[in-house]
Design a protein around this motif. Structure first.
Motif, PDB file in Angstrom:
ATOM      1  N   PHE A  17      37.596  43.057  34.279  1.00  0.00           N
ATOM      2  CA  PHE A  17      36.961  43.782  35.389  1.00  0.00           C
ATOM      3  C   PHE A  17      36.323  42.810  36.377  1.00  0.00           C
ATOM      4  CE2 PHE A  17      36.495  47.738  32.620  1.00  0.00           C
ATOM      5  CZ  PHE A  17      37.542  48.371  33.254  1.00  0.00           C
ATOM      6  N   SER A  20      39.020  41.194  38.535  1.00  0.00           N
ATOM      7  CA  SER A  20      39.517  42.184  39.484  1.00  0.00           C
ATOM      8  C   SER A  20      38.511  42.417  40.606  1.00  0.00           C
ATOM      9  CB  SER A  20      39.807  43.492  38.744  1.00  0.00           C
ATOM     10  OG  SER A  20      40.422  44.420  39.581  1.00  0.00           O
ATOM     11  N   ALA A  21      37.243  42.469  40.277  1.00  0.00           N
ATOM     12  CA  ALA A  21      36.214  42.687  41.293  1.00  0.00           C
ATOM     13  C   ALA A  21      36.090  41.505  42.241  1.00  0.00           C
ATOM     14  CB  ALA A  21      34.866  42.964  40.613  1.00  0.00           C
ATOM     15  N   TYR A  25      36.838  41.581  46.181  1.00  0.00           N
ATOM     16  CA  TYR A  25      35.812  41.158  47.121  1.00  0.00           C
ATOM     17  C   TYR A  25      36.389  40.224  48.187  1.00  0.00           C
ATOM     18  CZ  TYR A  25      31.616  38.811  48.848  1.00  0.00           C
ATOM     19  OH  TYR A  25      30.649  38.270  49.650  1.00  0.00           O
TER      20      TYR A  25
END
Length: 98
Positions: A17, A20-21, A25
């Protein structure tokens, strides 16, 4: 909570996660730059005063942002895949206490 669950959560799901974040961004500003670069390329292509050099420079700028968006998008998908593998591992752990 079982130690296997904690290991999967800390070393697979959360980093997936997180990756992916982070990629998302960096993808969003690059997407905006790609849209602006594409509009500039369209403007240069339709301008009667532009020559081939201006067109090639605008095209190179657009391709640069396009490749960056592709790379960041792959990062988003890769992070999601890693997180999905961890979630699958959590769901398929054998249950204790029958």
């Amino acid at each position: 909570m079982n130690i296997r669950q904690v290991i999967l959560l800390l070393f697979v799901v959360l980093p997936g996660f997180g990756a992916s974040a982070v990629s998302a961004y960096y993808l969003l500003p690059e997407w905006t730059a790609l849209e602006n670069s594409h509009q500039n390329f369209q403007r240069v292509a339709q301008s009667p005063a532009s020559d081939e050099r201006d067109l090639l420079i605008a095209q190179a700028a657009e391709n640069r942002h396009r490749i960056n968006c592709f790379a960041e998008g792959v990062g988003v998908l890769l992070g999601g895949g890693i997180a999905a593998i961890g979630i699958h591992g959590l769901c398929t752990l054998p249950k204790r206490g029958f």
